[in-house]
Design a protein around this motif. Structure first.
Motif, PDB file in Angstrom:
ATOM      1  N   LEU A 194       0.847  -1.199   0.000  1.00  0.00           N
ATOM      2  CA  LEU A 194       0.000   0.000   0.000  1.00  0.00           C
ATOM      3  C   LEU A 194       0.876   1.238   0.000  1.00  0.00           C
ATOM      4  O   LEU A 194       0.619   2.199  -0.717  1.00  0.00           O
ATOM      5  CB  LEU A 194      -0.831   0.035   1.277  1.00  0.00           C
ATOM      6  N   GLU A 195       1.895   1.197   0.838  1.00  0.00           N
ATOM      7  CA  GLU A 195       2.746   2.375   0.963  1.00  0.00           C
ATOM      8  C   GLU A 195       3.541   2.607  -0.326  1.00  0.00           C
ATOM      9  O   GLU A 195       3.834   3.736  -0.681  1.00  0.00           O
ATOM     10  CB  GLU A 195       3.620   2.266   2.212  1.00  0.00           C
ATOM     11  N   ASP A 196       3.855   1.505  -1.048  1.00  0.00           N
ATOM     12  CA  ASP A 196       4.595   1.642  -2.313  1.00  0.00           C
ATOM     13  C   ASP A 196       3.671   1.832  -3.506  1.00  0.00           C
ATOM     14  O   ASP A 196       4.139   2.034  -4.614  1.00  0.00           O
ATOM     15  CB  ASP A 196       5.388   0.363  -2.624  1.00  0.00           C
ATOM     16  N   GLY A 197       2.372   1.647  -3.299  1.00  0.00           N
ATOM     17  CA  GLY A 197       1.428   1.785  -4.410  1.00  0.00           C
ATOM     18  C   GLY A 197       1.471   0.634  -5.395  1.00  0.00           C
ATOM     19  O   GLY A 197       1.237   0.847  -6.585  1.00  0.00           O
ATOM     20  N   ASP A 198       1.769  -0.598  -4.961  1.00  0.00           N
ATOM     21  CA  ASP A 198       1.775  -1.727  -5.894  1.00  0.00           C
ATOM     22  C   ASP A 198       0.374  -2.343  -5.971  1.00  0.00           C
ATOM     23  O   ASP A 198       0.019  -3.266  -5.233  1.00  0.00           O
ATOM     24  CB  ASP A 198       2.815  -2.766  -5.451  1.00  0.00           C
ATOM     25  N   ALA A 199      -0.412  -1.794  -6.905  1.00  0.00           N
ATOM     26  CA  ALA A 199      -1.827  -2.153  -6.957  1.00  0.00           C
ATOM     27  C   ALA A 199      -2.048  -3.609  -7.376  1.00  0.00           C
ATOM     28  O   ALA A 199      -2.996  -4.245  -6.908  1.00  0.00           O
ATOM     29  CB  ALA A 199      -2.562  -1.206  -7.896  1.00  0.00           C
ATOM     30  N   ALA A 200      -1.184  -4.150  -8.235  1.00  0.00           N
ATOM     31  CA  ALA A 200      -1.410  -5.527  -8.709  1.00  0.00           C
ATOM     32  C   ALA A 200      -1.331  -6.505  -7.539  1.00  0.00           C
ATOM     33  O   ALA A 200      -2.196  -7.377  -7.379  1.00  0.00           O
ATOM     34  CB  ALA A 200      -0.382  -5.875  -9.778  1.00  0.00           C
ATOM     35  N   VAL A 201      -0.317  -6.362  -6.708  1.00  0.00           N
ATOM     36  CA  VAL A 201      -0.176  -7.271  -5.559  1.00  0.00           C
ATOM     37  C   VAL A 201      -1.347  -7.060  -4.591  1.00  0.00           C
ATOM     38  O   VAL A 201      -1.931  -8.021  -4.077  1.00  0.00           O
ATOM     39  CB  VAL A 201       1.163  -7.029  -4.818  1.00  0.00           C
ATOM     40  N   LEU A 202      -1.711  -5.805  -4.379  1.00  0.00           N
ATOM     41  CA  LEU A 202      -2.825  -5.520  -3.461  1.00  0.00           C
ATOM     42  C   LEU A 202      -4.117  -6.175  -3.953  1.00  0.00           C
ATOM     43  O   LEU A 202      -4.898  -6.690  -3.154  1.00  0.00           O
ATOM     44  CB  LEU A 202      -3.039  -4.013  -3.339  1.00  0.00           C
ATOM     45  N   GLY A 203      -4.318  -6.145  -5.257  1.00  0.00           N
ATOM     46  CA  GLY A 203      -5.510  -6.774  -5.836  1.00  0.00           C
ATOM     47  C   GLY A 203      -5.560  -8.256  -5.500  1.00  0.00           C
ATOM     48  O   GLY A 203      -6.601  -8.766  -5.046  1.00  0.00           O
ATOM     49  N   HIS A 204      -4.429  -8.956  -5.659  1.00  0.00           N
ATOM     50  CA  HIS A 204      -4.400 -10.392  -5.320  1.00  0.00           C
ATOM     51  C   HIS A 204      -4.706 -10.612  -3.845  1.00  0.00           C
ATOM     52  O   HIS A 204      -5.430 -11.528  -3.471  1.00  0.00           O
ATOM     53  CB  HIS A 204      -3.019 -10.988  -5.632  1.00  0.00           C
ATOM     54  N   LEU A 205      -4.145  -9.750  -3.027  1.00  0.00           N
ATOM     55  CA  LEU A 205      -4.368  -9.900  -1.578  1.00  0.00           C
ATOM     56  C   LEU A 205      -5.833  -9.650  -1.227  1.00  0.00           C
ATOM     57  O   LEU A 205      -6.392 -10.310  -0.343  1.00  0.00           O
ATOM     58  CB  LEU A 205      -3.428  -8.971  -0.799  1.00  0.00           C
ATOM     59  N   MET A 206      -6.475  -8.722  -1.932  1.00  0.00           N
ATOM     60  CA  MET A 206      -7.906  -8.484  -1.685  1.00  0.00           C
ATOM     61  C   MET A 206      -8.714  -9.729  -2.052  1.00  0.00           C
ATOM     62  O   MET A 206      -9.641 -10.121  -1.335  1.00  0.00           O
ATOM     63  CB  MET A 206      -8.393  -7.271  -2.488  1.00  0.00           C
ATOM     64  N   ASP A 207      -8.359 -10.345  -3.172  1.00  0.00           N
ATOM     65  CA  ASP A 207      -9.058 -11.582  -3.574  1.00  0.00           C
ATOM     66  C   ASP A 207      -8.913 -12.657  -2.489  1.00  0.00           C
ATOM     67  O   ASP A 207      -9.881 -13.315  -2.114  1.00  0.00           O
ATOM     68  CB  ASP A 207      -8.484 -12.112  -4.893  1.00  0.00           C
ATOM     69  N   GLU A 208      -7.690 -12.814  -2.009  1.00  0.00           N
ATOM     70  CA  GLU A 208      -7.447 -13.826  -0.950  1.00  0.00           C
ATOM     71  C   GLU A 208      -8.245 -13.500   0.301  1.00  0.00           C
ATOM     72  O   GLU A 208      -8.811 -14.366   0.958  1.00  0.00           O
ATOM     73  CB  GLU A 208      -5.960 -13.846  -0.557  1.00  0.00           C
ATOM     74  N   ASN A 209      -8.286 -12.204   0.634  1.00  0.00           N
ATOM     75  CA  ASN A 209      -9.027 -11.775   1.823  1.00  0.00           C
ATOM     76  C   ASN A 209     -10.519 -12.102   1.670  1.00  0.00           C
ATOM     77  O   ASN A 209     -11.176 -12.575   2.600  1.00  0.00           O
ATOM     78  CB  ASN A 209      -8.802 -10.270   2.039  1.00  0.00           C
ATOM     79  N   HIS A 210     -11.051 -11.893   0.458  1.00  0.00           N
ATOM     80  CA  HIS A 210     -12.474 -12.179   0.254  1.00  0.00           C
ATOM     81  C   HIS A 210     -12.762 -13.674   0.445  1.00  0.00           C
ATOM     82  O   HIS A 210     -13.767 -14.048   1.068  1.00  0.00           O
ATOM     83  CB  HIS A 210     -12.937 -11.713  -1.126  1.00  0.00           C
TER      84      HIS A 210
END
Ligand code: PMV
Length: 315
Positions: free
Chosen positions: A227-243
């Motif tokens: 989040l702090e680095d703004g790496d949206a692709a990795v964050l997207g995967h993590l959101m999927d896993e969280n869901h």
């Protein structure tokens, strides 16, 4: 600032990016303010103290404050007046909110925050954010039982936060904007109910539920540097896993799952429910160029309200 601005207070909506429910059990969660959807309070001099809530048609005078102990506005007003140790000022406070209620966007906390600030303003007093946060938390307890405190914190401070229950607030420095599409299932759901269902699951199947909660906490910890680095692709995967983990915790719903799938199919980088679940809102992380396509797909999949917002904040 014009003199008119001085007579208004506002507070933003919020979404939880990672860690809802697990945060109740001591795991970290990350939440961000949604600066472009807000609640507002305006103050005008009157003969006596009164509060008018335009969205609900509620109207309160001083007598109501002591009688209506389970009413959020009455409780916020009486707590604030007691905290300031001041008599009720002869002002009318008018509340309105663009934040839909009971949908996981923090509408209750935002209205309480504006009301507390408006009362302080009418009294010519300052209310420090830390104190306002404590008062709003007390009011949140009416709705949520034992809330973690994440909603009031992100809304009062208007900063992205990495939140661990009962620990000092860590503000996040999000350097590159994150584009979020927020879509409402249109189904109101009480956070209190989903939180108690997770508690029941925890009591009935302790080891398995603890494992899920721990896994959600790990995702939140992993997400923080991205989040702090703004790496949206990795964050997207993590959101999927969280869901997926929230589904296992039983707090998703067919409506939420449908919107999450539609957003992913339309090219979102990731998507998940946000907040208490069972209804309310989901969020999709998108590349700026995809926002419109994802919005359209969410509407076509049945979302009753869709909006796009950007999160960027210096900590
Ligand atoms: O207010 P909501 O629906 O966004 O949910 C708050 C997040 C929970 O983790 C589900 C509850 C809590 O108190 O933290």
């Amino acid at each position: 600032m014009s003199s008119m601005d001085l007579l208004k207070t506002t507070a933003p909506a919020k979404v939880i990016l990672f860690g809802e429910h697990a945060v109740v059990y001591g795991q970290p969660a990350i939440a961000v303010p949604v600066m472009d959807i807000r609640a507002q309070a305006s103050i005008t001099p009157g003969e006596r103290f009164s509060i008018i809530a335009l969205d609900t048609g509620q109207s309160l005078t001083l007598e109501h404050l002591t009688q209506m102990v389970d009413d959020a506005l009455a409780k916020m007003a009486s707590l604030t007046l007691a905290w300031l140790q001041t008599p009720p000022p002869p002002f009318t406070i008018t509340l309105s909110s663009e934040i839909p209620a009971a949908s996981g966007l923090g509408s209750g906390a935002a209205v309480s925050a504006c009301l507390g600030r408006a009362i302080a303003l009418a009294c010519g007093r300052e209310l420090a954010s830390a104190d306002l946060n404590t008062l709003v938390y007390e009011v949140e307890r009416i709705y949520h039982g034992t809330p973690s405190g994440i909603d009031n914190t992100v809304i009062v401070y208007e900063q992205p936060v990495y939140f661990v229950r009962d620990q000092p607030i860590i503000r996040l420095n999000i350097t590159r904007p994150l584009h979020l599409v927020i879509a409402d299932t249109g189904k109101a759901a009480l956070t209190k109910d989903s939180v108690s269902d997770v508690r029941r699951l925890y009591n009935a199947e302790r080891a398995a539920t603890e494992q899920l909660i721990g896994q959600i906490g790990d995702i939140t910890r992993r997400a923080r540097p991205f989040l702090e680095d703004g790496d949206a692709a990795v964050l997207g995967h993590l959101m999927d896993e969280n869901h997926t983990l929230l589904q296992k915790l039983t707090v998703s719903s067919p409506e939420l799952d449908k919107l999450v799938s539609a957003a992913r199919a339309a090219g979102a980088l990731g998507a998940k429910l946000s907040g208490g679940g069972r209804g309310g809102n989901m969020i999709a992380l998108v590349d700026n160029t995809q926002a419109q396509v994802v919005q359209d797909a969410l509407r076509a999949a049945g979302a009753v309200r869709v909006l796009t917002t950007s999160v960027v904040q210096g900590g």
